[in-house]
Design a protein around this motif. Structure first.
Motif, PDB file in Angstrom:
ATOM      1  N   GLU A   1       0.864  -1.181   0.000  1.00  0.00           N
ATOM      2  CA  GLU A   1       0.000   0.000   0.000  1.00  0.00           C
ATOM      3  C   GLU A   1       0.897   1.227   0.000  1.00  0.00           C
ATOM      4  OE1 GLU A   1      -2.615  -0.310   3.347  1.00  0.00           O
ATOM      5  OE2 GLU A   1      -4.010  -1.628   2.274  1.00  0.00           O
ATOM      6  N   TYR A   2       0.864   1.971  -1.092  1.00  0.00           N
ATOM      7  CA  TYR A   2       1.823   3.064  -1.270  1.00  0.00           C
ATOM      8  C   TYR A   2       1.178   4.238  -2.002  1.00  0.00           C
ATOM      9  CZ  TYR A   2       2.188   1.283  -6.072  1.00  0.00           C
ATOM     10  OH  TYR A   2       1.904   0.885  -7.350  1.00  0.00           O
ATOM     11  N   ILE A   3       1.870   5.360  -1.988  1.00  0.00           N
ATOM     12  CA  ILE A   3       1.470   6.580  -2.691  1.00  0.00           C
ATOM     13  C   ILE A   3       2.416   6.773  -3.870  1.00  0.00           C
ATOM     14  CG2 ILE A   3       1.256   9.095  -2.523  1.00  0.00           C
ATOM     15  CD1 ILE A   3       0.726   8.700   0.496  1.00  0.00           C
ATOM     16  N   ALA A   4       1.864   7.113  -5.037  1.00  0.00           N
ATOM     17  CA  ALA A   4       2.687   7.456  -6.200  1.00  0.00           C
ATOM     18  C   ALA A   4       2.705   8.978  -6.347  1.00  0.00           C
ATOM     19  CB  ALA A   4       2.121   6.807  -7.459  1.00  0.00           C
ATOM     20  N   VAL A   5       3.875   9.529  -6.582  1.00  0.00           N
ATOM     21  CA  VAL A   5       4.031  10.980  -6.675  1.00  0.00           C
ATOM     22  C   VAL A   5       4.222  11.379  -8.140  1.00  0.00           C
ATOM     23  CG1 VAL A   5       5.363  12.989  -5.957  1.00  0.00           C
ATOM     24  CG2 VAL A   5       5.040  11.075  -4.376  1.00  0.00           C
ATOM     25  N   SER A   6       3.394  12.303  -8.585  1.00  0.00           N
ATOM     26  CA  SER A   6       3.448  12.813  -9.958  1.00  0.00           C
ATOM     27  C   SER A   6       3.880  14.276  -9.907  1.00  0.00           C
ATOM     28  CB  SER A   6       2.065  12.685 -10.608  1.00  0.00           C
ATOM     29  OG  SER A   6       2.012  13.348 -11.849  1.00  0.00           O
ATOM     30  N   HIS A   7       4.875  14.637 -10.726  1.00  0.00           N
ATOM     31  CA  HIS A   7       5.382  16.015 -10.692  1.00  0.00           C
ATOM     32  C   HIS A   7       6.136  16.306 -11.982  1.00  0.00           C
ATOM     33  CE1 HIS A   7       9.808  15.256 -10.037  1.00  0.00           C
ATOM     34  NE2 HIS A   7       9.306  14.047  -9.870  1.00  0.00           N
ATOM     35  N   VAL A   8       6.502  17.567 -12.186  1.00  0.00           N
ATOM     36  CA  VAL A   8       7.338  17.944 -13.320  1.00  0.00           C
ATOM     37  C   VAL A   8       8.748  18.238 -12.804  1.00  0.00           C
ATOM     38  CG1 VAL A   8       5.396  18.899 -14.605  1.00  0.00           C
ATOM     39  CG2 VAL A   8       6.728  20.401 -13.152  1.00  0.00           C
ATOM     40  N   PHE A   9       9.734  17.983 -13.633  1.00  0.00           N
ATOM     41  CA  PHE A   9      11.120  18.148 -13.201  1.00  0.00           C
ATOM     42  C   PHE A   9      11.496  19.621 -13.045  1.00  0.00           C
ATOM     43  CE2 PHE A   9      11.509  13.770 -13.622  1.00  0.00           C
ATOM     44  CZ  PHE A   9      12.799  13.330 -13.329  1.00  0.00           C
ATOM     45  N   GLY A  10      11.123  20.453 -14.004  1.00  0.00           N
ATOM     46  CA  GLY A  10      11.541  21.850 -13.973  1.00  0.00           C
ATOM     47  C   GLY A  10      13.020  21.986 -14.306  1.00  0.00           C
ATOM     48  N   LYS A  11      13.608  23.091 -13.889  1.00  0.00           N
ATOM     49  CA  LYS A  11      15.033  23.328 -14.115  1.00  0.00           C
ATOM     50  C   LYS A  11      15.818  22.659 -12.986  1.00  0.00           C
ATOM     51  CE  LYS A  11      14.318  27.680 -16.584  1.00  0.00           C
ATOM     52  NZ  LYS A  11      14.610  29.137 -16.640  1.00  0.00           N
TER      53      LYS A  11
END
Length: 697
Positions: free
Chosen positions: A37-47
Motif C-alpha cells: 500500500e503506497y502513494i505514487a508521486v506525480s510532478h514535473v522536473f523543472g530546471k
C-alpha cells in the motif's frame, strides 16, 4: 519486468524500488506493486540540478523549489506511508534504470492507493484561486480572464498541464490529491499583483502591439490552460465507468483538493490508440517530454499488445515509430501513417512498400505532434490482390504562382473555412497560438532567417535602400526592405534546421513565429463559433496598414503552415516539412479547391504547370471514410506522393456529408441512407499499365 510479461508474478505486479521516511531519514526498499500500500508521486522536473537534501543519501536531481518541497512538505504529506517518486526511487544517473522503469509506470500508478500530484506555482496563482472561488466550468474561463487583467504580464504556463508524463500518471490513477509546490515561504496568502511572487512573462514583443497584444496573449494563455484542464478531466473521466464531473475535477485541481474514481480497468488486447475519443481529444495537445521517444513510451505501454523495444536506448525516434507500426500491424491494430516511404523517397517502390511509414519521420515536440503522425485505424481488408488504398477521382494539382497578398490570404481563408474544425482545435490546443495572435506591425524579414527556409535574395534584385544594416555584438544582420526580391535556394540539412522558432529567449521574431501569429490572428477574426468583432476589426486594420510589408517568404511560409494544419502535421515540424513538401491547390472538379501538400520530388518540371493526379483513400467504408486522403500518380510511383485534407469533420450534417462525398468520388457514389454511401473500389493496381505505357521522362 513488464506488466505484460505473462509470468506467474503478474498477480504480484512488477517489482519496483520504493521509499519511506523513517524519522527524518529516507530509506529505499524493493517490493511488488500489488503487495504494497503506497502513494505514487506525480510532478514535473523543472530546471534541475544535482543537490543535497537533508535526510537523503546521495545527490538528488531536482529544482531548488522541488528540493525545498521534498524537505519541508513531502514528509507530512506521505507520513510513514511507502511512496514512489522517480527522482528519489530511480537512479537518475543510470540511464538503463531510467529507461527500464518506463514500461512499469502504468502499473505503478494503477496499483497505488492514491497519486500525489504536485503542481508548480506558475499559472494559477493563489490570487487566481481566491478570485475563482467555486464557479462552475461554464463561467470559469471568463472569470479567470477578467481576473488576470490585474497581472496580464505575468507567466501563465501551469507546467503540470504542459508535461506528458504527468498526463499519463493521472490517467492511471484512481485517486488524485493535488498540491502546489510554492516558491518562497510555504504559506497560503492571497498573492498581490504588485509583489514579486508572480513570475514575469517573457515575450517577443517589441512594443508595437501595446495593450492589444498583451490582452490577446493573456486570453490565449487562459484558453490554452483551460483546454488542457478539460482534456485531462475528459481522459480521466472516460477511462473509468464512473468519474468526477468537470466542475468537481476543476475545483479539485484549482483549490488543491482530492478526487476519486473506481480503479481504471486494464486495457484489453482489442484496444489501441483509436479506441474511444482519446486520440481526438489529445490531437492538438501541447504536452511536452524531454525526448521524442517519450511520446511513444508514455502512451503505448498501456496496451497489452505493445512491447517496449529491448534496444530502445540505442534507437532513433523514426526507428521506434517503425517498430510501433510493425507491432500494431502484426497484432491487428494497423493504422495509416501520415508520412509514407513514397512521399520521402524519390525512387519507385512497390505499392505495399510505398504505403509503409517513411524511415524518416519528423521528431515530435509535443503529444499532438506524435498523434498526428498516426492516421486512422485500418479496419477494412482490401479485395484480394489489391492494396489498402483506392482511387476516389482524378484531380488537378498546382503550386500557387500568384504571390500577391490578397490571393494568399484568400486561399488561406478558404482553407480555414473548409477545415474549420482542425483550425479550431489547433488554436484551442495552443499549437497555432504558441506565440500569441497579435503580429508585430513593425516586423521586418531577416535575410539570414529566411535563408534557413531556403529563401535567398535574387541576384537581380535591387539592394540599395532596400537593405537595413544593424550591428550588435560584432554580428551584422541584414533586414529586408520593400524592394528586395527572393527566390528559392538550397535548404539546409536536418541537423542545421535548428528549431529557432521555438526558442523563447530570442529577441527577434522569426518568420515562423510571425507567420503563426498572423494565422492565429486571422483565424480568431474569422471563427464562426466565437464571432469576435473586436479581433475581426483588429485584423482588418493590420492587413490594411501600409506600415507592414508582406515579403514573399512570409506569404509562402504562411501558406506552408496553413497546409500543415489542413493535413494534420505538427507545426513544430515546419522546417522539416518545407524541405520535403510544397503547398499545392488540389482541384476536385470546377467548384472545390483544397490546400494540401505535394512531395518535392513529385513537383512538375515547370512552376505553375498543372499536374493531373489521383485522389486516393484508405477507408472505403466505416467512420473513417473521407479521411487519410493522399495524392497518387502511377506514372511516378506506386505509392502516395502527397497529402489531402480530410473531407469529413466533426458534427457534419447528412447533407454536408453527402455533398463532400460526391465531390471526393467525382459523383460515382450511391446514397444508401442518411450519412451512408456506397462507393466503387478502384485499386491503384489497375492503373499500373499507365506506368508501363507512359514511362517517366
Amino acid at each position: 519486468m513488464s506488466e505484460h510479461s505473462g509470468t506467474p508474478q503478474d498477480d504480484l505486479g512488477p517489482e519496483a524500488k520504493f521509499a519511506r521516511f523513517v524519522g527524518v531519514n529516507l530509506e529505499l526498499f524493493r517490493a511488488h506493486t500489488s503487495q504494497l500500500e503506497y502513494i505514487a508521486v506525480s510532478h514535473v522536473f523543472g530546471k534541475t540540478e544535482w543537490c543535497q537534501i537533508p535526510g537523503i543519501q546521495g545527490e538528488v536531481l531536482a529544482s531548488s523549489q522541488k528540493a525545498a518541497f521534498i524537505e519541508n512538505e513531502l514528509p507530512s504529506l506521505v507520513g510513514d506511508q511507502p511512496f514512489w517518486m522517480d527522482i528519489l526511487t530511480v537512479n537518475q544517473r543510470n540511464q538503463a534504470e531510467v529507461i527500464s522503469v518506463v514500461d512499469i509506470i502504468p502499473q505503478i500508478f494503477r496499483d497505488a492507493l492514491k497519486t500525489l500530484a504536485i503542481r508548480e506555482d506558475d499559472g494559477i496563482y493563489t490570487c487566481c484561486r481566491t478570485a475563482l472561488g467555486k464557479l462552475d466550468w461554464q463561467n470559469l474561463s471568463q472569470a479567470w480572464q477578467d481576473h488576470t487583467e490585474q497581472h496580464r504580464d505575468d507567466l501563465r504556463d501551469e507546467s503540470y498541464l504542459q508535461r506528458l508524463w504527468t498526463f499519463q500518471e493521472c490517467l492511471f490513477s484512481r485517486e488524485i490529491q493535488f498540491v502546489v509546490c510554492r516558491r518562497g515561504e510555504y504559506i497560503y496568502p492571497p498573492y498581490s499583483s504588485s509583489t514579486d511572487e508572480l513570475r514575469p512573462l517573457e515575450s517577443h514583443s517589441n512594443g508595437d502591439g501595446g495593450v492589444a497584444e498583451r490582452f490577446y496573449k493573456n486570453r490565449v494563455d487562459v484558453q490554452r490552460i483551460m483546454e488542457s484542464l478539460w482534456v485531462l478531466w475528459h481522459c480521466f473521466w472516460s477511462s473509468s465507468d464512473l468519474g468526477p464531473t468537470i466542475d468537481e475535477f476543476s475545483h479539485a485541481y484549482i483549490h488543491c483538493k482530492t478526487i476519486t474514481r473506481p480503479r481504471p480497468r486494464r486495457r484489453t488486447e482489442s484496444e489501441d490508440i483509436h479506441t474511444g475519443l482519446f486520440r481526438m481529444a489529445t490531437l492538438t495537445s501541447h504536452r511536452v517530454a524531454s525526448k521524442p521517444r517519450d511520446y511513444i513510451f508514455a502512451i503505448m505501454p498501456q496496451f497489452p499488445w505493445y512491447n517496449y523495444p529491448s534496444s530502445a536506448k540505442d534507437m532513433t525516434f523514426s526507428q521506434i515509430f517503425l517498430d510501433l507500426y510493425d507491432q500494431a500491424a502484426n497484432t491487428g491494430h494497423q493504422f495509416t501513417p501520415r508520412i509514407t516511404a513514397s512521399m520521402i523517397e524519390s525512387i519507385t517502390v512497390e505499392v505495399n512498400d510505398a504505403l509503409l511509414p517513411s524511415e524518416h519521420q519528423p521528431e515530435p515536440e509535443c503529444l499532438g505532434d506524435f498523434l498526428k503522425l498516426l492516421g486512422q485505424r485500418l479496419s477494412v481488408d482490401p479485395p484480394a490482390g489489391s492494396s489498402y488504398i483506392h482511387v476516389t477521382t482524378n484531380v488537378l494539382v498546382t503550386e500557387i504562382t500568384d504571390v500577391s497578398r490578397n490571393n494568399f490570404l484568400e486561399i488561406i481563408r478558404s482553407s480555414m473555412e473548409y477545415s474549420e474544425d482542425l483550425w479550431r482545435f489547433s488554436h484551442r490546443g495552443g499549437e497555432l497560438s504558441t506565440f500569441g495572435n497579435f503580429p508585430q506591425i513593425s516586423w521586418e524579414l531577416d535575410v539570414m532567417d529566411a535563408a534557413t527556409l531556403g529563401w535567398v535574395p535574387d541576384a537581380g534584385s535591387s539592394f540599395g535602400d532596400a537593405l537595413l544594416m544593424t550591428e550588435e555584438k560584432s554580428q551584422t544582420t541584414i533586414m529586408t526592405g520593400p524592394r528586395l526580391i527572393f527566390r528559392e535556394g538550397p535548404i539546409g540539412e536536418d541537423h542545421d534546421l535548428t528549431r529557432i522558432e521555438e526558442d523563447r529567449s530570442m529577441e527577434h521574431v522569426t518568420i515562423l513565429q510571425q507567420s503563426r501569429k498572423i494565422l492565429d490572428h486571422m483565424w480568431c477574426a474569422s471563427d464562426r463559433m466565437t464571432k469576435d468583432p473586436a479581433q475581426e476589426s483588429d485584423f482588418k486594420i493590420f492587413v490594411s496598414t501600409p506600415r507592414f510589408k508582406w515579403p514573399k517568404p512570409l506569404l509562402q511560409t504562411m501558406l506552408l503552415l496553413a497546409a500543415m494544419v489542413n493535413c494534420q502535421i505538427g507545426l513544430s515540424a515546419a522546417r522539416w516539412v518545407h524541405k520535403r513538401f510544397v503547398p499545392v491547390l488540389i482541384a476536385y472538379g470546377k467548384d472545390t479547391k483544397v490546400l494540401g501538400l505535394l512531395a518535392r520530388h513529385a513537383r512538375p518540371s515547370k512552376l505553375g504547370e498543372i499536374k493531373e493526379m489521383y485522389s486516393a483513400g484508405h477507408h472505403p467504408q466505416g467512420k473513417s471514410i473521407g479521411k487519410d486522403l493522399v495524392l497518387i500518380d502511377p506514372v511516378v510511383s506506386a505509392g502516395p506522393l502527397g497529402i489531402v485534407p480530410d473531407f469529413l469533420y466533426v458534427d457534419q450534417t447528412s447533407r454536408q456529408f453527402e455533398t463532400r462525398m460526391k465531390t471526393l468520388y467525382g459523383g460515382l457514389i450511391k446514397i444508401i441512407g442518411p450519412g451512408k454511401v456506397a462507393i466503387p473500389y478502384i485499386s491503384p493496381e489497375v492503373l499500373t499499365s499507365q506506368r508501363q505505357n507512359n514511362p517517366k521522362d
